[in-house]
Design a protein around this motif. Structure first.
Motif, PDB file in Angstrom:
ATOM      1  N   HIS A 525      68.712 -73.970  63.594  1.00  0.00           N
ATOM      2  CA  HIS A 525      69.804 -74.000  64.563  1.00  0.00           C
ATOM      3  C   HIS A 525      69.993 -72.616  65.175  1.00  0.00           C
ATOM      4  O   HIS A 525      69.881 -71.594  64.489  1.00  0.00           O
ATOM      5  CB  HIS A 525      71.119 -74.427  63.899  1.00  0.00           C
ATOM      6  N   GLN A 526      70.316 -72.597  66.454  1.00  0.00           N
ATOM      7  CA  GLN A 526      70.715 -71.376  67.128  1.00  0.00           C
ATOM      8  C   GLN A 526      72.240 -71.360  67.228  1.00  0.00           C
ATOM      9  O   GLN A 526      72.863 -72.390  67.465  1.00  0.00           O
ATOM     10  CB  GLN A 526      70.104 -71.300  68.531  1.00  0.00           C
ATOM     11  N   MET A 527      72.829 -70.192  67.059  1.00  0.00           N
ATOM     12  CA  MET A 527      74.282 -70.095  67.168  1.00  0.00           C
ATOM     13  C   MET A 527      74.704 -69.503  68.514  1.00  0.00           C
ATOM     14  O   MET A 527      75.885 -69.536  68.876  1.00  0.00           O
ATOM     15  CB  MET A 527      74.845 -69.283  66.007  1.00  0.00           C
ATOM     16  N   GLN A 528      73.725 -68.978  69.266  1.00  0.00           N
ATOM     17  CA  GLN A 528      73.942 -68.537  70.643  1.00  0.00           C
ATOM     18  C   GLN A 528      72.734 -68.970  71.474  1.00  0.00           C
ATOM     19  O   GLN A 528      71.616 -69.053  70.952  1.00  0.00           O
ATOM     20  CB  GLN A 528      74.098 -67.018  70.738  1.00  0.00           C
ATOM     21  N   MET A 529      72.963 -69.200  72.758  1.00  0.00           N
ATOM     22  CA  MET A 529      71.856 -69.615  73.633  1.00  0.00           C
ATOM     23  C   MET A 529      72.183 -69.221  75.069  1.00  0.00           C
ATOM     24  O   MET A 529      73.288 -69.456  75.557  1.00  0.00           O
ATOM     25  CB  MET A 529      71.650 -71.131  73.540  1.00  0.00           C
ATOM     26  N   MET A 530      71.215 -68.647  75.762  1.00  0.00           N
ATOM     27  CA  MET A 530      71.368 -68.302  77.174  1.00  0.00           C
ATOM     28  C   MET A 530      70.601 -69.308  78.029  1.00  0.00           C
ATOM     29  O   MET A 530      69.436 -69.613  77.765  1.00  0.00           O
ATOM     30  CB  MET A 530      70.825 -66.894  77.438  1.00  0.00           C
ATOM     31  N   VAL A 531      71.270 -69.839  79.041  1.00  0.00           N
ATOM     32  CA  VAL A 531      70.623 -70.693  80.042  1.00  0.00           C
ATOM     33  C   VAL A 531      70.809 -70.014  81.400  1.00  0.00           C
ATOM     34  O   VAL A 531      71.939 -69.821  81.865  1.00  0.00           O
ATOM     35  CB  VAL A 531      71.236 -72.115  80.066  1.00  0.00           C
ATOM     36  N   LYS A 532      69.710 -69.637  82.029  1.00  0.00           N
ATOM     37  CA  LYS A 532      69.775 -68.924  83.301  1.00  0.00           C
ATOM     38  C   LYS A 532      70.127 -69.868  84.441  1.00  0.00           C
ATOM     39  O   LYS A 532      69.830 -71.069  84.402  1.00  0.00           O
ATOM     40  CB  LYS A 532      68.451 -68.224  83.581  1.00  0.00           C
ATOM     41  N   GLY A 533      70.770 -69.335  85.454  1.00  0.00           N
ATOM     42  CA  GLY A 533      71.119 -70.128  86.625  1.00  0.00           C
ATOM     43  C   GLY A 533      69.898 -70.754  87.261  1.00  0.00           C
ATOM     44  O   GLY A 533      68.800 -70.192  87.245  1.00  0.00           O
ATOM     45  N   GLY A 534      70.061 -71.952  87.821  1.00  0.00           N
ATOM     46  CA  GLY A 534      68.957 -72.660  88.455  1.00  0.00           C
ATOM     47  C   GLY A 534      68.169 -73.546  87.513  1.00  0.00           C
ATOM     48  O   GLY A 534      67.127 -74.086  87.893  1.00  0.00           O
ATOM     49  N   THR A 535      68.655 -73.720  86.277  1.00  0.00           N
ATOM     50  CA  THR A 535      67.974 -74.543  85.269  1.00  0.00           C
ATOM     51  C   THR A 535      68.707 -75.880  85.128  1.00  0.00           C
ATOM     52  O   THR A 535      69.938 -75.912  85.021  1.00  0.00           O
ATOM     53  CB  THR A 535      67.957 -73.831  83.904  1.00  0.00           C
ATOM     54  N   GLY A 545      76.921 -87.932  62.561  1.00  0.00           N
ATOM     55  CA  GLY A 545      77.066 -86.693  61.820  1.00  0.00           C
ATOM     56  C   GLY A 545      78.325 -86.652  60.977  1.00  0.00           C
ATOM     57  O   GLY A 545      79.159 -87.565  60.996  1.00  0.00           O
ATOM     58  N   LYS A 546      78.483 -85.579  60.240  1.00  0.00           N
ATOM     59  CA  LYS A 546      79.618 -85.425  59.333  1.00  0.00           C
ATOM     60  C   LYS A 546      80.947 -85.403  60.079  1.00  0.00           C
ATOM     61  O   LYS A 546      81.936 -86.001  59.652  1.00  0.00           O
ATOM     62  CB  LYS A 546      79.458 -84.137  58.526  1.00  0.00           C
ATOM     63  N   TYR A 547      80.990 -84.705  61.220  1.00  0.00           N
ATOM     64  CA  TYR A 547      82.251 -84.487  61.925  1.00  0.00           C
ATOM     65  C   TYR A 547      82.502 -85.500  63.039  1.00  0.00           C
ATOM     66  O   TYR A 547      83.644 -85.819  63.355  1.00  0.00           O
ATOM     67  CB  TYR A 547      82.287 -83.074  62.514  1.00  0.00           C
ATOM     68  N   GLY A 548      81.445 -85.960  63.666  1.00  0.00           N
ATOM     69  CA  GLY A 548      81.621 -86.845  64.806  1.00  0.00           C
ATOM     70  C   GLY A 548      81.876 -86.086  66.095  1.00  0.00           C
ATOM     71  O   GLY A 548      82.237 -86.680  67.107  1.00  0.00           O
ATOM     72  N   TYR A 549      81.660 -84.784  66.089  1.00  0.00           N
ATOM     73  CA  TYR A 549      81.800 -83.977  67.296  1.00  0.00           C
ATOM     74  C   TYR A 549      81.062 -82.660  67.105  1.00  0.00           C
ATOM     75  O   TYR A 549      80.760 -82.237  65.991  1.00  0.00           O
ATOM     76  CB  TYR A 549      83.267 -83.698  67.637  1.00  0.00           C
ATOM     77  N   GLY A 550      80.781 -81.995  68.226  1.00  0.00           N
ATOM     78  CA  GLY A 550      80.251 -80.637  68.225  1.00  0.00           C
ATOM     79  C   GLY A 550      81.026 -79.821  69.243  1.00  0.00           C
ATOM     80  O   GLY A 550      81.195 -80.256  70.395  1.00  0.00           O
ATOM     81  N   LEU A 551      81.513 -78.652  68.845  1.00  0.00           N
ATOM     82  CA  LEU A 551      82.333 -77.798  69.708  1.00  0.00           C
ATOM     83  C   LEU A 551      81.604 -76.484  69.969  1.00  0.00           C
ATOM     84  O   LEU A 551      81.186 -75.803  69.022  1.00  0.00           O
ATOM     85  CB  LEU A 551      83.688 -77.524  69.068  1.00  0.00           C
ATOM     86  N   ILE A 552      81.474 -76.126  71.249  1.00  0.00           N
ATOM     87  CA  ILE A 552      80.854 -74.862  71.616  1.00  0.00           C
ATOM     88  C   ILE A 552      81.781 -74.117  72.586  1.00  0.00           C
ATOM     89  O   ILE A 552      82.778 -74.656  73.084  1.00  0.00           O
ATOM     90  CB  ILE A 552      79.475 -75.045  72.273  1.00  0.00           C
ATOM     91  N   GLY A 553      81.434 -72.870  72.859  1.00  0.00           N
ATOM     92  CA  GLY A 553      82.060 -72.098  73.923  1.00  0.00           C
ATOM     93  C   GLY A 553      81.010 -71.681  74.922  1.00  0.00           C
ATOM     94  O   GLY A 553      79.834 -71.518  74.572  1.00  0.00           O
ATOM     95  N   GLU A 554      81.403 -71.545  76.192  1.00  0.00           N
ATOM     96  CA  GLU A 554      80.483 -71.096  77.227  1.00  0.00           C
ATOM     97  C   GLU A 554      81.109 -69.934  77.991  1.00  0.00           C
ATOM     98  O   GLU A 554      82.292 -69.987  78.372  1.00  0.00           O
ATOM     99  CB  GLU A 554      80.164 -72.221  78.218  1.00  0.00           C
ATOM    100  N   ALA A 555      80.324 -68.880  78.197  1.00  0.00           N
ATOM    101  CA  ALA A 555      80.715 -67.759  79.050  1.00  0.00           C
ATOM    102  C   ALA A 555      79.820 -67.785  80.286  1.00  0.00           C
ATOM    103  O   ALA A 555      78.583 -67.722  80.171  1.00  0.00           O
ATOM    104  CB  ALA A 555      80.574 -66.432  78.316  1.00  0.00           C
ATOM    105  N   VAL A 556      80.422 -67.920  81.486  1.00  0.00           N
ATOM    106  CA  VAL A 556      79.676 -68.129  82.722  1.00  0.00           C
ATOM    107  C   VAL A 556      79.811 -66.885  83.602  1.00  0.00           C
ATOM    108  O   VAL A 556      80.931 -66.435  83.894  1.00  0.00           O
ATOM    109  CB  VAL A 556      80.219 -69.363  83.479  1.00  0.00           C
TER     110      VAL A 556
END
Length: 590
Positions: A525-535, A545-556
């Motif tokens: 698993h990665q705990m951070q990931m960069m996606v460049k614009g235009g992708t 899964g155990k929780y029934g959800y996945g929560l992330i944050g995004e900085a744009v």
């Protein structure tokens, strides 16, 4: 060998005369005594070398295992092997799977293989195996099944009194039946479909509670009642993905309950059937063959074949058919929810996120079944010779076994903690409410948490933008997909909480990048990931899964504006990325 000596000595006339001439009476007596002693010693040696059969107290009958017997995603057998410590495994070459036993408790576990034929042959082969003494053993079939939503919810457990065979019948193709017929499927040796509320005459069943051709079998109702009473208050595990499916069954109050224990009949058929009409047939078929005494709840494949072998073994005094129990647990519903056709629902069940109740059903089979198994073992001095419901006086109570989760796909046994109780797990709805999230146009839920409007803006091709914005983003079992879309800005993703989320990125050169954001770097698993614009980007999470959800944050950066985002339309993406047709069809919108 001693018989050969005696035959040699007394069976050849000419030689006997010659010997008598040379031996005195004393010599003859000594020789006879020697031969008799040799015969006796040889017999005692043979008896000493015979290994007595292993006494078995309980046979747990499961039908399938997905992979290995331990350490991976479990089938029906894995929890039993771990929980009952079935650590001694013996070859069983005449059947589907090795036999595993606990030599101290006398509990055995087998895997028959799927289908009536494999189940019948496995039970017969075991019953005739000279390595085991099964004359007093109790038998527990513990497997998953499709459940009628009119009677129970997924994850529930149903103890059966009647086993009904769904294969033994006449059938005429529905395209060739008379216009007045409702179905072309009707009982053997009849010429018409069943009438409403039609039943058989129970007096025609034989001494085994069995119809002449094996269309129905009645188990020991007192033992079924005992097992149900013992387990009816067992706390069963529930997961968010199950709630999402239950909510769809409007108009079926039992289907929307939390998992529970009940009594209900089992219909065994080798065809995996599904749909409203076949569910109606199953109810009518069960009503007919049980003379209205039984109610269809669970649908599987094997149990009529298994019990037929028990009847034969009982006739041979190899096993006691009155000690045979069946508990089935709901992994799925036997008909679709309102608003879906049978084929639409079957396709959903056959996909990656199908069988929402599978995990809970496997755990329920163990939680409920182990209560029975442990009680029998603890009270073996009485239950060996007396049926549990006939025992007078005090019996030993056993504690309820519990389950501990190792990962989102793996569960193990523990006496100390429970997946359902060890920690308070927020539901997706509770978390969304606490974070004040709202539905996102691409799927999932979000809330903007920061906008750098206190700093000077920066110029972009689409106009001036703030330097950065940030959001919470949540996928859940109810909304598990973030559909393909493209942002002009670069986005840094941060994993916060819950189950892993898989991201798919389609790049301008046609290549695909797959990254999993999750809590465990040791699993890739990665705990951070960069996606460049235009992708082009899409995301998906598992619904079991155990929780029934996945929560992330995004900085744009530069900061997000809806005018900078483009939703991916399926035809356009298919034309641009023809090598990824299946993925695009699954994760894009028309």
């Amino acid at each position: 060998m001693c018989h050969a000596y005696l035959s040699f000595f007394i069976g050849r006339k000419s030689m006997r005369k010659s010997i008598f001439k040379r031996l005195t009476i004393f010599n003859i007596v000594v020789l006879i005594l020697f031969l008799m002693t040799s015969c006796q010693n040889n017999s005692e040696l043979t008896q000493t070398n015979v290994t007595p059969p292993i006494e078995i107290k309980v046979v747990v009958v499961t039908m399938f295992e997905i992979g290995a017997d331990e350490g991976d995603k479990p089938g029906e057998f894995q929890l039993w092997k771990a929980g009952q410590k079935l650590d001694t495994c013996l070859p069983f070459v005449v059947s589907h799977h090795d036999i595993c036993i606990n030599s101290e408790t006398g509990v055995m576990g087998i895997v028959t293989g799927m289908g009536t034929a494999k189940a019948a042959t496995a039970i017969m082969a075991l019953g005739l195996d000279p390595r085991f003494d099964l004359t007093h053993a109790y038998w527990l079939v513990a497997g998953i099944a499709g459940f009628d939503p009119a009677d129970a919810s997924i994850g529930s457990a149903a103890w059966a009194t009647w086993l009904v065979d769904g294969d033994l019948a006449h059938q005429i193709d529905a395209r060739e039946i008379p216009d007045t017929w409702s179905t072309g499927y009707f009982p053997l040796f009849t010429t018409d479909p069943l009438l409403e509320n039609q039943t058989i005459d129970l007096s025609k069943l034989n001494k085994h509670g069995q119809s002449s051709n094996g269309e129905v079998y009645q188990l020991n109702p007192q033992l079924t009642d005992w097992a149900y009473t013992l387990t009816k208050d067992v706390k069963l595990n529930d997961y968010p993905v199950m709630q999402a499916l239950r909510d769809k069954y409007t108009g079926y109050p039992n289907a929307q309950k939390l998992p529970f224990v009940l009594k209900g009949e089992h219909l065994a058929a080798s065809t995996f059937w599904h749909g409203d009409l076949l569910n109606e047939w199953a109810n009518n078929w069960t009503h007919y063959w049980t003379a209205g005494q039984g109610n269809f709840v669970s649908s599987g494949m094997e149990d009529t074949g298994a019990y037929q072998s028990m009847i034969y073994l009982d006739n041979a005094n190899k096993a006691d058919k009155s000690r045979f129990m069946v508990v089935r647990t709901g992994s799925n519903y036997s008909m679709p929810p309102p608003g879906l056709t049978a084929i639409e629902n079957l396709k959903l069940e056959s996909g990656e996120n199908g069988y929402a109740g599978m995990r809970s059903a496997l755990e329920t089979a163990y939680l409920v079944g182990s209560k029975v198994v442990d009680t029998i073992v603890a009270n073996w001095p009485q239950y060996k010779s007396i049926m549990p419901y006939d025992v007078k006086g005090e019996v030993t109570d056993v504690s309820q076994q519990r389950l501990t989760q190792n990962s989102e796909k793996s569960t193990s046994i523990s006496q100390l903690s429970s997946t359902a109780n060890s920690e308070k797990i927020l539901t997706a709805a509770e978390l969304a409410k606490a974070l004040n999230l709202e539905a996102h146009v691409e799927g999932g839920y979000f809330r903007q948490t920061f906008k750098a409007d206190h700093r000077p803006t920066i110029a972009t091709e689409n106009g001036d933008r703030v330097t950065m914005t940030s959001i919470y983003y949540l996928l859940s079992a109810k909304s598990p997909i973030g559909h393909f879309h493209m942002n002009q800005s670069d986005i840094m993703h941060y994993f916060h909480k819950g189950d892993p989320i898989t991201y798919y990125m389609l790049k301008a050169d046609g290549s695909l990048q797959k990254t999993i954001l999750g809590p465990d770097p040791t699993k890739g698993h990665q705990m951070q990931m960069m996606v460049k614009g235009g992708t082009w980007k899409a995301s998906k999470m598992s619904t079991d899964g155990k929780y029934g959800y996945g929560l992330i944050g995004e900085a744009v950066a530069p900061g997000f504006e809806y005018s900078d985002m483009q939703l991916g339309k399926t035809p356009m993406l298919l034309q641009q990325f023809p090598l990824h047709t299946q993925l695009i069809n699954e994760l894009s919108r028309e």
